[in-house]
Scaffold this motif. Structure first.
Motif, mmCIF file in Angstrom:
data_model
loop_
_atom_site.group_PDB
_atom_site.id
_atom_site.type_symbol
_atom_site.label_atom_id
_atom_site.label_comp_id
_atom_site.label_asym_id
_atom_site.label_seq_id
_atom_site.Cartn_x
_atom_site.Cartn_y
_atom_site.Cartn_z
ATOM 1 N N SER A 191 0.821 -1.213 0.000
ATOM 2 C CA SER A 191 0.000 0.000 0.000
ATOM 3 C C SER A 191 0.851 1.259 0.000
ATOM 4 O O SER A 191 0.456 2.279 -0.579
ATOM 5 C CB SER A 191 -0.931 -0.003 1.211
ATOM 6 N N GLU A 222 4.157 -0.384 -5.709
ATOM 7 C CA GLU A 222 3.002 0.409 -5.279
ATOM 8 C C GLU A 222 2.258 0.834 -6.541
ATOM 9 O O GLU A 222 2.821 1.500 -7.409
ATOM 10 C CB GLU A 222 3.400 1.645 -4.481
ATOM 11 N N TYR A 223 1.002 0.420 -6.642
ATOM 12 C CA TYR A 223 0.178 0.708 -7.816
ATOM 13 C C TYR A 223 -0.886 1.738 -7.488
ATOM 14 O O TYR A 223 -1.379 1.829 -6.358
ATOM 15 C CB TYR A 223 -0.556 -0.551 -8.267
ATOM 16 N N THR A 224 -1.266 2.490 -8.503
ATOM 17 C CA THR A 224 -2.557 3.167 -8.532
ATOM 18 C C THR A 224 -3.279 2.632 -9.763
ATOM 19 O O THR A 224 -2.677 2.507 -10.837
ATOM 20 C CB THR A 224 -2.410 4.689 -8.614
ATOM 21 N N GLN A 277 -8.395 -0.946 -8.467
ATOM 22 C CA GLN A 277 -7.541 -1.556 -7.460
ATOM 23 C C GLN A 277 -8.322 -1.994 -6.221
ATOM 24 O O GLN A 277 -9.184 -1.261 -5.710
ATOM 25 C CB GLN A 277 -6.452 -0.577 -7.026
#
Length: 344
Positions: free
Chosen positions: A25, A86-88, A92
């Motif tokens: 996160s 860490e993705y956006t 999601q």
């Protein structure tokens, strides 16, 4: 010492597990924890990885086409690389799967002294889970940003299982923690028998324990079956059967918090991809691709989906001539001259 196996069985030209990938996160907190608390070394960061107009992110990584990612590679001890994402992404999922769920996972570390290591983890804001039992052989912790860790002291060596040994040149943080190395990575799967067969028959892993019932599980996890496999010369993998109380029956995507993948170092990515493509249930995510710029330019890689729900990757890194190496003294852990069936 080299294995007596007459030939490589499984993934062609494989050498070792290259890295464990985890989607977190908060990337900055994860990097700080693995470096400042556990003594890892940050090798490089890259990103954003994105494709603002096309479908590259979907084809190659299996995520929403407008997803974007930042990535860090941390070396933890002598043998382990951790690739942290860490993705956006518009779709999601921001809560990680639990240990009973398909896609649950944890990282098991060996330490010299559980009490000393626990004190350091507590100072790093990790929370110990479950009742405090002083003589428990394994202790469970949740990091401030949500990954599950377990710690144990080394047991009696078993030649079939990779047993990490105390690094000769551990840095001051690792010495303070007493970190010996990674004992295994654990994944919860929908079908333990099918997953075990895929690891042994397709990847060439060696089954060393189970499948069998186990009492060693995270606090709150239901009784389950597990299998322990040796995945190459320097790594072990635990597979755990999901339970009837699982809230999630589908594994997370790479862009979801709690997403993960398992990467193998191979000498020939194209040969390995051709082999995998002949197996039912394996989905190659595009064609092998060589990174043209950035900190790991020259890396040839390919993700693939497996019939057991764990996303995987094959890579070949030109270690010793990667661009990041000119910027830091930290270096990725590499298999060196080891091959898949060697048993150091």
């Amino acid at each position: 010492m080299p294995s007596s196996a007459p030939e490589l069985v499984g993934l062609p030209t494989a050498r070792a597990v290259d890295h464990y990938g985890f989607t977190v996160s908060r990337l900055d907190e994860a990097v700080a924890f693995f470096t400042d608390v556990l003594g890892g070394e940050l090798c490089y960061r890259e990103g954003p990885v994105e494709d603002s107009r096309g479908d590259w992110m979907t084809r190659k990584l299996g995520v929403h086409p407008r997803a974007r990612a930042h990535v860090a590679l941390v070396r933890l001890g002598p043998r382990t690389n951790l690739e942290l994402f860490e993705y956006t992404a518009p779709d999601q999922v921001v809560s990680a799967p639990g240990p009973n769920d398909v896609g649950g996972h944890h990282l098991a570390l060996a330490v010299a002294d559980l009490d000393v290591a626990e004190e350091r983890l507590r100072r790093g804001a990790a929370v110990r889970l479950g009742p405090t039992v002083p003589d428990a052989p394994r202790r469970w912790y949740l990091t401030p940003w949500g990954i599950l860790l377990s710690l144990s002291e080394p047991g009696r060596p078993d030649g079939r299982i990779f047993s990490p040994t105390l690094p000769q040149y551990a840095n001051p943080v690792q010495r303070s923690l007493g970190l010996i190395g990674t004992e295994y990575v654990s994944y919860t799967v929908a079908d333990l028998d099918a997953a075990t067969a895929f690891f042994t028959d397709v990847l060439g892993a060696e089954l060393v324990q189970g499948p069998q019932d186990t009492e060693e599980r995270p606090p709150g996890a239901e009784p389950s079956r597990r299998a322990l496999l040796r995945t190459g010369p320097t790594a072990n993998c635990e597979l755990v059967q999901s339970t009837t109380t699982a809230l999630r029956s589908r594994p997370p995507r790479n862009s979801d918090v709690g997403g993960h993948h398992l990467a193998f170092y191979v000498d020939d990515v194209d040969a390995a991809a051709a082999y995998l493509g002949r197996h039912q249930g394996v989905e190659l995510m595009g064609e092998p691709e060589t990174i043209a710029r950035g900190p790991i330019a020259g890396d040839r890689w390919l993700y693939f989906r497996t019939p057991v729900g764990i996303q995987m990757e094959i890579i070949n890194m030109p270690d010793g001539s990667l661009p990041y190496e000119s910027l830091t003294s930290a270096r990725r852990a590499t298999p060196g001259t080891l091959r898949w069936h060697d048993r150091p």
